[in-house]
Design a protein around this motif. Structure first.
Motif, short mmCIF file in Angstrom:
data_model
loop_
_atom_site.label_atom_id
_atom_site.label_comp_id
_atom_site.label_asym_id
_atom_site.label_seq_id
_atom_site.Cartn_x
_atom_site.Cartn_y
_atom_site.Cartn_z
N THR A 75 5.64 41.25 -9.44
CA THR A 75 5.60 39.63 -9.31
C THR A 75 4.27 39.31 -9.54
OG1 THR A 75 7.42 39.69 -7.58
CG2 THR A 75 6.01 37.55 -7.67
N ILE A 76 3.95 38.15 -10.35
CA ILE A 76 2.87 37.71 -10.68
C ILE A 76 2.88 36.02 -10.28
CG2 ILE A 76 1.28 36.94 -12.89
CD1 ILE A 76 2.40 39.53 -14.34
N ALA A 77 1.91 35.75 -9.46
CA ALA A 77 1.74 34.30 -9.47
C ALA A 77 0.77 33.55 -10.51
CB ALA A 77 1.17 34.09 -7.79
N LEU A 78 1.31 32.51 -10.96
CA LEU A 78 0.57 31.53 -11.80
C LEU A 78 0.01 30.42 -10.99
CD1 LEU A 78 2.96 31.69 -14.88
CD2 LEU A 78 0.87 33.10 -14.65
N SER A 79 -1.05 29.72 -11.53
CA SER A 79 -1.59 28.63 -10.89
C SER A 79 -1.17 27.18 -11.54
CB SER A 79 -3.06 28.53 -11.03
OG SER A 79 -3.46 28.51 -12.37
N SER A 80 -0.37 27.33 -12.47
CA SER A 80 0.33 26.07 -12.95
C SER A 80 1.70 26.19 -13.45
CB SER A 80 -0.82 25.28 -14.10
OG SER A 80 -0.87 26.08 -15.11
N ASN A 81 2.47 25.10 -13.83
CA ASN A 81 3.82 25.36 -14.39
C ASN A 81 4.00 26.17 -15.64
OD1 ASN A 81 6.67 25.17 -14.16
ND2 ASN A 81 6.58 23.03 -15.11
N VAL A 82 5.03 26.88 -15.98
CA VAL A 82 5.44 27.19 -17.31
C VAL A 82 6.03 25.92 -17.87
CG1 VAL A 82 6.79 28.79 -18.74
CG2 VAL A 82 5.45 29.49 -16.77
N VAL A 125 -8.89 14.73 -14.68
CA VAL A 125 -9.06 16.12 -14.20
C VAL A 125 -7.60 17.05 -14.01
CG1 VAL A 125 -10.00 17.56 -12.49
CG2 VAL A 125 -11.13 15.40 -13.03
N PRO A 126 -7.32 17.74 -15.03
CA PRO A 126 -5.94 18.36 -14.90
C PRO A 126 -6.15 19.35 -13.79
CG PRO A 126 -6.84 18.63 -17.02
CD PRO A 126 -7.64 17.96 -16.44
N THR A 127 -4.91 19.45 -12.94
CA THR A 127 -5.13 20.23 -11.68
C THR A 127 -4.16 21.38 -11.86
OG1 THR A 127 -3.24 19.14 -10.53
CG2 THR A 127 -5.79 18.36 -10.07
N GLY A 128 -4.64 22.36 -11.11
CA GLY A 128 -3.77 23.71 -11.18
C GLY A 128 -3.79 24.54 -12.41
N ARG A 129 -4.71 24.27 -13.34
CA ARG A 129 -5.07 25.14 -14.68
C ARG A 129 -6.46 25.65 -14.62
NH1 ARG A 129 -4.96 28.45 -17.63
NH2 ARG A 129 -4.74 28.31 -20.13
N TYR A 130 -7.48 24.92 -14.27
CA TYR A 130 -8.80 25.50 -14.48
C TYR A 130 -9.54 25.77 -13.09
CZ TYR A 130 -7.93 23.57 -18.93
OH TYR A 130 -7.48 22.94 -20.05
N ILE A 131 -10.19 26.71 -13.01
CA ILE A 131 -10.82 27.23 -11.72
C ILE A 131 -11.94 26.27 -11.13
CG2 ILE A 131 -12.64 28.60 -12.95
CD1 ILE A 131 -12.85 30.46 -10.78
#
Length: 502
Positions: A33-40, A353-359
């Motif tokens: 299981t891999i967790a992603l920080s933004s939606n597919v 500012v896009p959220t959930g994508r860039y650190i």
């Protein structure tokens, strides 16, 4: 890694003095299981250029002609070899007998159909600009295909590592944005937007069998949620969390954590197609001088980022300009240029500012807003979910005054990345014909020395004009279960096929 199928044994005592019969345990399923920080946002690989989420997931189902391994070097994919034919053609030899999971042949005709689908305006493919130079696809034989181009196309093999092939008949009859059938190591089980993507290993896969039978990508936008899920054993791998968390995660002793140099450059993208930034190079340069990148790196990123040398390319890219240096931090000169540009009394601008994508995007944007405020520029921050931002930015062609944005291109060649600033690219927002013509010329020769010279001129132009404010190359942070082995890579690909068990 969790084993969901537990071993069990059934003993049946038989009458008439027969011995008991023990049945062997079923094979244990291996799950990841891999967790992603933004939606597919889509499963259609032609409708996205986002490597870390959409394309990483799609790469489990579809396969490219050429693959790029964890060492960032090209290796055979569906093609066993490739070679230049003259100055304006490439010939690829395909593996024999490969089929999509629905039985369709993956032959030269299928490759030709895929390229034509990308180039068809009706497809509205987001990756079209990187293949627009192809003028014709010739089927030489079922296993040999040639790509003819407008002039030279030196980085075509590299670009093909981003070209995931789809089955023609199935794609024409289905909606590939929400379902998928491919030739890759995994098949789609379930796609629930905003929640997860579930995959299972494909029987009869033509290449090496993957290490995991089942792979799940979970969407966990909050950094704290991903970290908690990993330490609890609910997920096996996470990426893209704040650098400040590395030490704390490692201190727990349950998992491994670290970072590698990233190839994605972060910058402030200015909308040069409308006021206040249209035809305002002095204003662009003023903002560039008002940002203290070194302070942001040391204060927020623990010094792990590579401050940009005033260009979108890091030192690993072909075409990197070693003569350029990071933009100076000079607030006094910034104020002077603001006045000369007609904004002596100040300026108010919006920063998306896009959220959930860039650190640490929100934290960085707040510091940028504060620094610009010190020279008389009031910044109104507008945060939005990454998918919504991309639809507004690309589909709606409606970028605000500016945006905090990141770009990397896994070909590691300047041609693919600099295309983002060409006038025809829907992501450009900068109308420089001289830059566009120079970029086209650089992509139209196989002469490496000439390409290098042209790319140095183009990167210098981007630096001096400053239509985008280049910041730094953020590190790729990762943490993983001790039961898996993964070589973290700086180009954003997160693929189960690169992960092994321990």
């Amino acid at each position: 890694m969790r084993n969901q199928a537990s071993a069990h044994r059934l003993a049946a005592a038989l009458s008439f003095g027969l011995s008991s019969l023990a049945l062997s345990a079923p094979a244990t399923a291996r799950d990841l299981t891999i967790a992603l920080s933004s939606n597919v946002n889509t499963l259609d690989p032609f409708k996205s250029t986002t490597v870390g989420t959409d394309l990483s997931v799609a790469a489990h189902i579809y396969t490219p002609l050429v693959d790029r391994g964890p060492d960032l070097k090209l290796r055979p994919g569906l093609a066993t070899k490739w070679e230049a034919v003259g100055d304006n053609a490439w010939r690829f030899t395909l593996r024999e007998g490969v089929t999509f999971s629905n039985g369709e042949k993956l032959d030269a005709e299928a490759v030709k159909w895929n390229v034509e689908r990308v180039l068809d305006p009706k497809t509205a493919a987001r990756n079209k600009p990187w293949f627009a130079a192809i003028t014709e696809v010739k089927v030489v034989s079922p296993t040999v295909v040639e790509f003819l181009s407008k002039g030279a196309y030196p980085d075509l093999p590299d670009q093909m590592s981003m070209f995931l092939l789809m089955p023609p008949k199935w794609t024409a009859e289905n909606n590939p944005a929400v379902t998928a059938v491919g030739s890759g190591p995994y098949e789609l089980v379930r796609f629930t937007s905003g929640d997860r993507v579930e995959l299972k290993a494909r029987k009869g896969y033509w290449d090496e069998k993957p290490a995991f039978d089942n792979v799940t990508f979970r969407i966990l936008p909050e950094d704290s949620s991903r970290i908690a899920a990993l330490t609890a054993g609910d997920v096996d791998l996470i990426t893209g969390f704040p650098t400040s968390e590395i030490k704390q995660i490692k201190a727990g002793g349950k998992v491994e954590a670290g970072s590698v140099a990233g190839t994605r450059g972060m910058f402030i993208k200015l909308n040069g197609l409308r006021a206040p930034f249209k035809d305002q190079p002095k204003l662009w340069r003023a903002l560039n001088l008002a940002i203290d990148r070194k302070a942001i790196n040391e204060g927020l990123l623990d010094g792990l980022a590579e401050v940009s040398a005033c260009q979108p390319l890091s030192s690993v890219y072909f075409g990197f300009n070693p003569d350029l240096k990071p933009a100076a931090y000079d607030p006094a000169q910034a104020k002077k240029l603001l006045a000369e540009a007609g904004f002596a009394s100040g300026l108010t601008m919006e920063l998306e500012v896009p959220t959930g994508r860039y650190i640490q995007a929100s934290d960085i944007a707040q510091v940028v807003a504060s620094q610009l405020g010190e020279v008389g520029v009031k910044v109104n921050l507008r945060e939005m979910e990454f998918g919504s931002f991309m639809n507004k930015y690309i589909v709606g062609k409606n970028l605000g005054d500016s945006a905090y944005f990141g770009l990397g291109w896994p070909t590691l060649d300047a041609g693919g990345l600099l295309n983002f600033w060409e006038t025809e690219n829907p992501q450009s927002y900068w109308g420089s014909e001289s830059f566009t013509q120079g970029a086209k010329a650089a992509r139209s020769t196989n002469d490496a020395a000439k390409r290098t010279e042209l790319y140095r001129k183009l990167t210098k132009q981007l630096c001096e004009d400053s239509p985008s404010l280049f910041m730094f190359f953020t590190p790729i942070t990762y943490a993983q279960s001790k039961s898996i082995a993964w070589q973290a890579r700086g180009d954003d690909w997160v693929r189960a096929i690169d992960i092994k068990t321990r």
